[in-house]
Design an enzyme around this catalytic site. Structure first.
Site, PDB file in Angstrom:
ATOM      1  N   CYS A  11       0.812  -1.230   0.000  1.00 41.29           N
ATOM      2  CA  CYS A  11       0.000   0.000   0.000  1.00 41.29           C
ATOM      3  C   CYS A  11       0.841   1.274   0.000  1.00 41.29           C
ATOM      4  O   CYS A  11       0.319   2.350  -0.287  1.00 41.29           O
ATOM      5  CB  CYS A  11      -0.968   0.001   1.177  1.00 41.29           C
ATOM      6  SG  CYS A  11      -2.098  -1.393   1.146  1.00 41.29           S
ATOM      7  N   HIS A  38      -3.192   7.345   2.005  1.00 37.35           N
ATOM      8  CA  HIS A  38      -3.627   6.023   1.549  1.00 37.35           C
ATOM      9  C   HIS A  38      -5.022   5.770   2.113  1.00 37.35           C
ATOM     10  O   HIS A  38      -5.302   6.084   3.269  1.00 37.35           O
ATOM     11  CB  HIS A  38      -2.638   4.962   2.035  1.00 37.35           C
ATOM     12  CG  HIS A  38      -3.132   3.568   1.840  1.00 37.35           C
ATOM     13  ND1 HIS A  38      -3.614   3.126   0.626  1.00 37.35           N
ATOM     14  CD2 HIS A  38      -3.230   2.519   2.695  1.00 37.35           C
ATOM     15  CE1 HIS A  38      -3.986   1.865   0.749  1.00 37.35           C
ATOM     16  NE2 HIS A  38      -3.767   1.478   1.988  1.00 37.35           N
ATOM     17  N   ASN A  49     -10.057   0.066  -0.229  1.00 37.38           N
ATOM     18  CA  ASN A  49      -8.584   0.099  -0.222  1.00 37.38           C
ATOM     19  C   ASN A  49      -8.075  -0.508  -1.534  1.00 37.38           C
ATOM     20  O   ASN A  49      -8.180  -1.713  -1.746  1.00 37.38           O
ATOM     21  CB  ASN A  49      -8.094  -0.701   0.993  1.00 37.38           C
ATOM     22  CG  ASN A  49      -6.579  -0.696   1.129  1.00 37.38           C
ATOM     23  OD1 ASN A  49      -5.865  -0.298   0.211  1.00 37.38           O
ATOM     24  ND2 ASN A  49      -6.099  -1.155   2.272  1.00 37.38           N
TER      25      ASN A  49
HETATM   26  O1  UT7 Z   1      -3.629  -0.779   3.706  1.00 36.19           O
HETATM   27  C1  UT7 Z   1      -3.248  -1.356   4.898  1.00 36.19           C
HETATM   28  C2  UT7 Z   1      -4.061  -2.581   5.029  1.00 36.19           C
HETATM   29  N1  UT7 Z   1      -5.081  -2.669   5.959  1.00 36.19           N
HETATM   30  C3  UT7 Z   1      -5.537  -1.769   6.862  1.00 36.19           C
HETATM   31  O2  UT7 Z   1      -5.145  -0.644   6.975  1.00 36.19           O
HETATM   32  C4  UT7 Z   1      -6.604  -2.253   7.756  1.00 36.19           C
HETATM   33  C5  UT7 Z   1      -6.385  -1.797   9.162  1.00 36.19           C
HETATM   34  N2  UT7 Z   1      -7.406  -2.338  10.070  1.00 36.19           N
HETATM   35  C6  UT7 Z   1      -8.688  -1.962  10.012  1.00 36.19           C
HETATM   36  O3  UT7 Z   1      -9.083  -1.175   9.196  1.00 36.19           O
HETATM   37  C7  UT7 Z   1      -9.611  -2.504  11.084  1.00 36.19           C
HETATM   38  O4  UT7 Z   1      -8.861  -3.154  12.077  1.00 36.19           O
HETATM   39  C8  UT7 Z   1     -10.670  -3.483  10.511  1.00 36.19           C
HETATM   40  C9  UT7 Z   1     -11.683  -2.696   9.685  1.00 36.19           C
HETATM   41  C10 UT7 Z   1     -10.014  -4.546   9.666  1.00 36.19           C
HETATM   42  C11 UT7 Z   1     -11.431  -4.158  11.645  1.00 36.19           C
HETATM   43  O5  UT7 Z   1     -11.986  -3.189  12.510  1.00 36.19           O
HETATM   44  P1  UT7 Z   1     -11.864  -3.365  14.083  1.00 36.19           P
HETATM   45  O6  UT7 Z   1     -12.603  -2.254  14.703  1.00 36.19           O
HETATM   46  O7  UT7 Z   1     -10.388  -3.484  14.405  1.00 36.19           O
HETATM   47  O8  UT7 Z   1     -12.649  -4.716  14.317  1.00 36.19           O
HETATM   48  P2  UT7 Z   1     -12.123  -6.101  14.922  1.00 36.19           P
HETATM   49  O9  UT7 Z   1     -11.132  -6.726  14.022  1.00 36.19           O
HETATM   50  O10 UT7 Z   1     -11.734  -5.842  16.337  1.00 36.19           O
HETATM   51  O11 UT7 Z   1     -13.428  -6.978  14.878  1.00 36.19           O
HETATM   52  C12 UT7 Z   1     -14.552  -6.672  15.662  1.00 36.19           C
HETATM   53  C13 UT7 Z   1     -15.619  -7.733  15.440  1.00 36.19           C
HETATM   54  C14 UT7 Z   1     -15.100  -9.172  15.520  1.00 36.19           C
HETATM   55  O12 UT7 Z   1     -16.099  -9.954  16.156  1.00 36.19           O
HETATM   56  P3  UT7 Z   1     -15.926 -10.377  17.707  1.00 36.19           P
HETATM   57  O13 UT7 Z   1     -14.667 -11.183  17.739  1.00 36.19           O
HETATM   58  O14 UT7 Z   1     -15.823  -9.083  18.472  1.00 36.19           O
HETATM   59  O15 UT7 Z   1     -17.167 -11.148  17.978  1.00 36.19           O
HETATM   60  C15 UT7 Z   1     -15.014  -9.612  14.086  1.00 36.19           C
HETATM   61  O16 UT7 Z   1     -15.202 -10.998  13.908  1.00 36.19           O
HETATM   62  O17 UT7 Z   1     -16.175  -7.593  14.132  1.00 36.19           O
HETATM   63  C16 UT7 Z   1     -16.188  -8.873  13.477  1.00 36.19           C
HETATM   64  N3  UT7 Z   1     -16.040  -8.671  12.054  1.00 36.19           N
HETATM   65  C17 UT7 Z   1     -17.083  -8.433  11.226  1.00 36.19           C
HETATM   66  N4  UT7 Z   1     -18.405  -8.358  11.454  1.00 36.19           N
HETATM   67  C18 UT7 Z   1     -19.193  -8.093  10.394  1.00 36.19           C
HETATM   68  C19 UT7 Z   1     -14.902  -8.626  11.323  1.00 36.19           C
HETATM   69  N5  UT7 Z   1     -15.193  -8.388  10.026  1.00 36.19           N
HETATM   70  C20 UT7 Z   1     -16.528  -8.262   9.944  1.00 36.19           C
HETATM   71  C21 UT7 Z   1     -17.416  -7.994   8.889  1.00 36.19           C
HETATM   72  N6  UT7 Z   1     -18.724  -7.917   9.160  1.00 36.19           N
HETATM   73  N7  UT7 Z   1     -16.995  -7.796   7.622  1.00 36.19           N
END
Ligand code: UT7
Length: 321
Positions: free
Chosen positions: A115, A248, A278
């Protein structure tokens, strides 16, 4: 003192026609439009057609950038393509793009910094231009992430999209690109990767994106904070001197954190993550092209481009428009 600099003379971008909205994803994995939008700011993404290759997306964006710059493909002295999703193992996507553009002989190569790839590519091309031996360079970020996603994994497949953006650099007596700042730390390799590779005629390892989302999130916010400080200090500027932030586009919450660090209102931040998601190396030039074409970015303004991605890699380029 060096009297050769590069200036961005034209921008271009391309998005594949097919749009995949969050609502469409609700039918594919256990997710909701509301979850995706509130956690990431994403509403939709574009998906390349089966017959489209990364070099095709790059070609469309490059043609527009060349036209905007008034530079003919035959007059290019350098082509750099930032991509993580090349058409094939080799030749490089840059070589494939060169021939599609009808350019010949100029050096052409790919940069792989995920990225941050466009930032790495722009910084690299700027160094060539500063040598004084190059007049026109094309720098492209182009990606088809839809082909390296696990479409059953809701934690990753909702985050990415396909697209391409390009800039044409022209040699100038005044900058242009004021400074670039690149970093990498390979000890984070496992936090965001596509571990598969080609081995003995087969794919060895899983050729799909895997990510520790919250780990990446924490790292990204800190890295981007540090980049802002580093770039401003290197140029003897104040945060208030930055007119536009073109970050980004991974997650609106990361972008907002970066803007807060700059003390910048979100009106001065170019945001496309809602419509593009992204697009990795393509996201910054896609956003830049939008803000240049709609007249937001104007001559004389200071524009900060910044990105962070797999590797980890991170970097910034400060441009005087
Ligand atoms: O370009 C660089 C590459 N990537 C990034 O920059 C991504 C950086 N990270 C992020 O943007 C965020 O961490 C995410 C958007 C990926 C995730 O957001 P978060 O607030 O950190 O959520 P989390 O990973 O803590 O997940 C919270 C909950 C989990 O459920 P439990 O374990 O709390 O029951 C996940 O299983 O949300 C669940 N979850 C979803 N629910 C519905 C994860 N993905 C999804 C989804 N739909 N698509």
């Amino acid at each position: 003192m060096n009297s050769h600099y590069s200036r961005i003379a034209g921008t271009g971008s391309y998005l594949p026609a097919k749009v995949l909205a969050n609502r469409d994803l609700e039918r594919m994995v256990d997710t909701t439009d509301e979850w995706i939008y509130t956690r990431t700011g994403i509403r939709q993404r574009h998906i390349a057609a089966d017959e489209e290759k990364t070099s095709d997306l790059a070609l469309q964006a490059s043609r527009k950038a060349l036209e905007a710059a008034g530079v003919a493909a035959a007059d290019l002295d350098l082509i750099v393509v930032a991509t993580t999703t090349p058409d094939m193992v080799f030749p490089s996507t840059a070589c494939l793009l060169q021939t599609k553009l009808g350019a010949r002989n100029c050096p052409a190569f790919d940069v792989q910094a995920v990225c941050s790839g466009f930032i790495y590519g722009l910084a690299t091309a700027d160094q060539f231009m500063r040598s004084g031996r190059f007049r026109n360079a094309l720098v492209v970020g182009a990606e088809i992430y839809s082909r390296i996603l696990d479409w059953n994994d809701r934690t990753t497949c909702v985050l990415f999209g396909d697209g391409a953006g390009a800039v044409v650099l022209r040699r100038d007596r005044t900058p242009g690109i004021l400074s670039s700042h690149l970093h990498a730390d390979g000890s984070y390799a496992n936090m965001l990767s596509v571990p598969g590779t080609v081995c003995g005629g087969k794919v060895s390892g899983r050729p799909l994106l895997q990510m520790d989302g919250s780990g990446v999130f924490r790292f990204a916010v800190k890295a981007l904070d540090d980049l802002v400080e580093e770039t401003i200090a290197a140029n003897g500027m104040q945060k208030a001197d930055i007119d536009w932030l073109v970050p980004h586009q991974a997650n609106i919450r990361i972008i907002q954190a970066s803007a807060r660090k700059l003390g910048m209102s979100m009106e001065k931040v170019v945001v496309t993550v809602d419509r593009h998601a992204n697009t990795s190396a393509a996201s910054i030039p896609l956003a830049l092209d939008e803000a240049v074409r709609d007249g937001r970015i104007r001559s004389g303004q200071h524009v900060l481009l910044e990105g962070v991605g797999g590797g980890f890699t991170w970097g910034a380029v400060l441009v005087k428009w």
